[in-house]
Each structure stands twice: as C-alpha cells, then as structure tokens.
Design a protein around this motif. Sequence first.
Motif, PDB file in Angstrom:
ATOM      1  N   UNK A  33       0.832  -1.204   0.000  1.00 27.05           N
ATOM      2  CA  UNK A  33       0.000   0.000   0.000  1.00 27.05           C
ATOM      3  C   UNK A  33       0.867   1.256   0.000  1.00 27.05           C
ATOM      4  N   UNK A  34       1.920   1.226   0.806  1.00 25.61           N
ATOM      5  CA  UNK A  34       2.828   2.378   0.853  1.00 25.61           C
ATOM      6  C   UNK A  34       3.490   2.608  -0.491  1.00 25.61           C
ATOM      7  N   UNK A  35       3.910   1.521  -1.132  1.00 26.17           N
ATOM      8  CA  UNK A  35       4.551   1.658  -2.445  1.00 26.17           C
ATOM      9  C   UNK A  35       3.584   2.253  -3.469  1.00 26.17           C
ATOM     10  N   UNK A  36       2.339   1.770  -3.471  1.00 29.33           N
ATOM     11  CA  UNK A  36       1.363   2.264  -4.444  1.00 29.33           C
ATOM     12  C   UNK A  36       1.067   3.747  -4.223  1.00 29.33           C
ATOM     13  N   UNK A  37       0.895   4.151  -2.963  1.00 29.28           N
ATOM     14  CA  UNK A  37       0.566   5.554  -2.678  1.00 29.28           C
ATOM     15  C   UNK A  37       1.755   6.469  -2.978  1.00 29.28           C
ATOM     16  N   UNK A  38       2.958   6.053  -2.625  1.00 21.49           N
ATOM     17  CA  UNK A  38       4.116   6.905  -2.901  1.00 21.49           C
ATOM     18  C   UNK A  38       4.385   7.015  -4.397  1.00 21.49           C
ATOM     19  N   UNK A  39       4.118   5.959  -5.159  1.00 22.84           N
ATOM     20  CA  UNK A  39       4.265   6.059  -6.618  1.00 22.84           C
ATOM     21  C   UNK A  39       3.307   7.108  -7.178  1.00 22.84           C
ATOM     22  N   UNK A  40       2.108   7.149  -6.611  1.00 23.50           N
ATOM     23  CA  UNK A  40       1.141   8.153  -7.057  1.00 23.50           C
ATOM     24  C   UNK A  40       1.607   9.557  -6.675  1.00 23.50           C
ATOM     25  N   UNK A  41       2.191   9.686  -5.473  1.00 24.43           N
ATOM     26  CA  UNK A  41       2.718  10.984  -5.026  1.00 24.43           C
ATOM     27  C   UNK A  41       3.836  11.453  -5.952  1.00 24.43           C
ATOM     28  N   UNK A  42       4.732  10.538  -6.320  1.00 25.76           N
ATOM     29  CA  UNK A  42       5.847  10.900  -7.198  1.00 25.76           C
ATOM     30  C   UNK A  42       5.333  11.374  -8.553  1.00 25.76           C
ATOM     31  N   UNK A  43       4.333  10.700  -9.098  1.00 31.36           N
ATOM     32  CA  UNK A  43       3.771  11.101 -10.385  1.00 31.36           C
ATOM     33  C   UNK A  43       3.217  12.519 -10.337  1.00 31.36           C
ATOM     34  N   UNK A  44       2.498  12.817  -9.261  1.00 33.04           N
ATOM     35  CA  UNK A  44       1.903  14.153  -9.144  1.00 33.04           C
ATOM     36  C   UNK A  44       2.960  15.224  -8.914  1.00 33.04           C
ATOM     37  N   UNK A  45       3.980  14.921  -8.122  1.00 31.22           N
ATOM     38  CA  UNK A  45       5.016  15.918  -7.864  1.00 31.22           C
ATOM     39  C   UNK A  45       5.811  16.228  -9.131  1.00 31.22           C
ATOM     40  N   UNK A  46       6.028  15.243  -9.969  1.00 29.54           N
ATOM     41  CA  UNK A  46       6.818  15.456 -11.186  1.00 29.54           C
ATOM     42  C   UNK A  46       6.063  16.256 -12.243  1.00 29.54           C
ATOM     43  N   UNK A  47       4.771  16.497 -12.021  1.00 30.89           N
ATOM     44  CA  UNK A  47       4.041  17.377 -12.944  1.00 30.89           C
ATOM     45  C   UNK A  47       4.368  18.843 -12.682  1.00 30.89           C
TER      46      UNK A  47
END
Length: 460
Positions: A33-47
């Motif tokens: 769960x942590x991996x999935x949520x942090x991957x989503x955070x990284x995607x949004x931050x890189x925008x």
Amino acid sequence: KAATLLPQGFIPPEDASRFVLSLELPAGSTLNDTRARTDEVVKKLKTMPEVKDVLVFGGTSPTGTREVRRATVIVKLTPKKERKLKQRAVEAAAIVIVGGVPDIRAWKLNDRGDRELSVSFIASDPAALAKAVAEIESQMRQVPGFTNVAAVAGLDRPEIRVVPRDDEAARLGVTTDQISEAVRVATIGDVGPALAKFTSGDRQIPIRVQLDEAARGDLALISAMSVTGTTGLAVPLVAVADVGFGQGPSSIERFNRERRVVIGTDLVGITTGEGLEKIQALPAVRNLPRGVRLQVTGDAEIQGEVFAGFIKAMGLGLVIVFGVLVLLFGSVFQPITIMLSLPLSIGGVILALLLTGQPISMPVVIGVLMLMGIVTNRDVRFATNPAQPVSELMTKDRLITVREGVSQDEAKRLLHQFRIEAEAGLPGYPTPEGVHHDGVDFVLISMIRRTNLTGGETLV
C-alpha cells in the motif's frame, strides 16, 4: 519596548532547492500500500515544472522511525535561478498536491527533522491527553497562519484484546505472565534465545513456530489456545481470559515515563515566536485538563535556549569589556562614555528591522554581538600593548586644529582635507590632493619628504 514589537524567528527560510516530506498511511496499511501511494505521489510531484527529481524511502520516516506505513520523500528542485517560484511557494504547492492523494497524511520537515512549529502535550492519563489534543488540534486549524496542522501520534488501529479474569485464573493456577507468554509464543513466536535450533554442519538455524497471519484474526482459534498453569494443567485461553476485538494506538511516545503527543504545523506569513504566542492564547491551551501540560519542542525550544544563552553571553561580555576598558584608560568615566554608545547601536538595529519587517533571528543576534564588539573596540583598536595607558597613546602635539569660532561646516571642510588613518603593518590612505579648494583654477600638489610611505605618487 521597540524590541517587543519585532517578531522572533529561529533561522530564516533558505532556498536550498531541496525539501523533505514525511508521509503516513492509515493504520493497518501494508508495504505494498505504501509503495502504491508513494508512486502516485511521485507522479503528481513530477508534474510541477519546478521539481527536478523525487526520491522515496519506504517503510521509514525522516527521523528514522521504521514502520511499513510511513515513507520519506526527498524532493529536489531546479536551481533557483531557473525557476520563478521560491522554495517556500513550491513547498506549499507540493503539500496541496500530495494532500489530494487518498489515504495519505503529509507534512514538511526541516533539516533537523522537525516541523516549522511543534509543541508537545504530556500527561499520565491517556484519555485526558487524547481529548485535550483533539480539541487543541481542532482550534489550531482555525488560526490564520497555521496550515497542515497534524498531531504526530500513533493512530488507533484494530486489535484483539486479551483481558485476564483474575478469579478464574487464580482458581486454575494460571498467572498473568503465563497467559501473555502463551499468546505471544502462539502469535509471533518465542524470543530468540528460547527458540529451538536445527543443526546443519557448523550452523544452528533457529526454528520459529507461529500462527499464520490470517489466523490471527480468528477469534475462535485464539480463544481455544492452550495455557499451562503452575499445576501443569492445560486449559483453554477462554477459560481464564476474555478475548474480544478493540482498538489502540499503533505506537506510544513517552517523555519521562509519561505519554506525549506532538502537534506540528506549517507557518504562512508568521514567525515561530508569533506562532507560539497564538498557540498559548488558544482557549483549549489556557484551560488544559488537570495533569496535562504544554511543553515547547523542536525549533521553538532550541530558539528559546539559544536566545537565553546569547543574552547571558552579552551580559558577561559587556562586564569583561568594561573591565578591560577601565584597565586601558585608567579611569571609570571614559569607559562608561564608550559603553553608553552601545544602546544607540542596538537601537539602530531595531529601527532597521522595523523598517524592513524582518524578525529577530539567529543571524540578527550574531550580528548584534559583532556590532557591539566593533563599537567597544573602536577607540582602542590601535593599542598593541594592553598594559599601556591610553593617555600615552593619544597624540598631544602637532595636532591639526581649527580656529575658535569657526562654523561646524567649515571645521569639517578644513579637517577633511587632512584625513589619514594608518595602522601598524597596514598601508595608510591619505588624501592625495593635498590642500585644495574645489572650484579654483590652479592646484598645487607637492610632497616635501617621504618617510615610511608607499604610493601616493603623481607623475607629470
């Protein structure tokens, strides 16, 4: 009194093109769960155009707390010359973006692992502490200048509670320690030294026997576990204890053996000192339940200690400087005259801060100390022998003077053209023009004799 009008801060915000976020998922979350949520955070931050790269450490907080539902996110920004927004603006925008990811709590930490403003509340009664913290956190969310208020405490998570029935346990010869040991061994296994070992050549491999993780939620299975009493009789767990579902904190933080909960917040448009005053003025803080008390932590605590230490250092330094000046001048009145110039110098600092709207911070305090040293050292900087009285150093003969009755402007003009200041081992800088008056048709430049001088030459 003017100094009390100035806000207080610890260290001014800097633009290091890098900041750290601490992420937390709900209790019971897995590492996946942590991996999935942090991957989503990284995607949004890189925008964000200001973000150059993002690094994630899963299963740990920035302060080193290891837990699968926590993560550390290090955000590297583009150089400040290549972006329009300052780092604080980027940080605020990043918090908003990360807040849009479901099941995530996020806040920014400084290089010392603290929030911009943190206060802790301590109590022996967990219920009273939890109630007070919830009320204070709610009131802080309504205060202008506070954003992303969060209590850094262990979140409640579901658990199976085993409550011994003392009367039945005593009748069957079962102690509380035996109940806890049976539950621990059956669920997570025994401690390392007590584990059975399998010998393979020159190696001994521990053998751990425990319930399957899926079985740990089976209330009937746990209730049927055997517990051996002091008489050697094995009885089911349900015969000596009540087994049921409940909830409790995932982690407990203590300070001097008392429960502690830390509330942190980011600051917008206010300093650490102003934020602390706002917290202390909250109704819930002014009327804390009995046994609950406030303790300043993080930068606010360090700021108070550092400022108090600087005040003591200033006072001790002034006493020492005054003593040295008395020895140099051989008098008390002249050192007092010099020391009276210190309040004027500090007054100039306060006026400059008021005009620029800057708070009293660590660099300001260090600058004040340096300014006081410059002011007190001004009149004795050419003295090389501290034991020599100042009266022997001062020039008495062949002084450049002006006639009595000359106006102040005329005196400045006459003395200005002879200005020179030299120090042993360093070059002097006299006026190269000699005696002159602006606006005349002819100027005579002459030098009668050169003794221990370099430069100042005119070629025709």
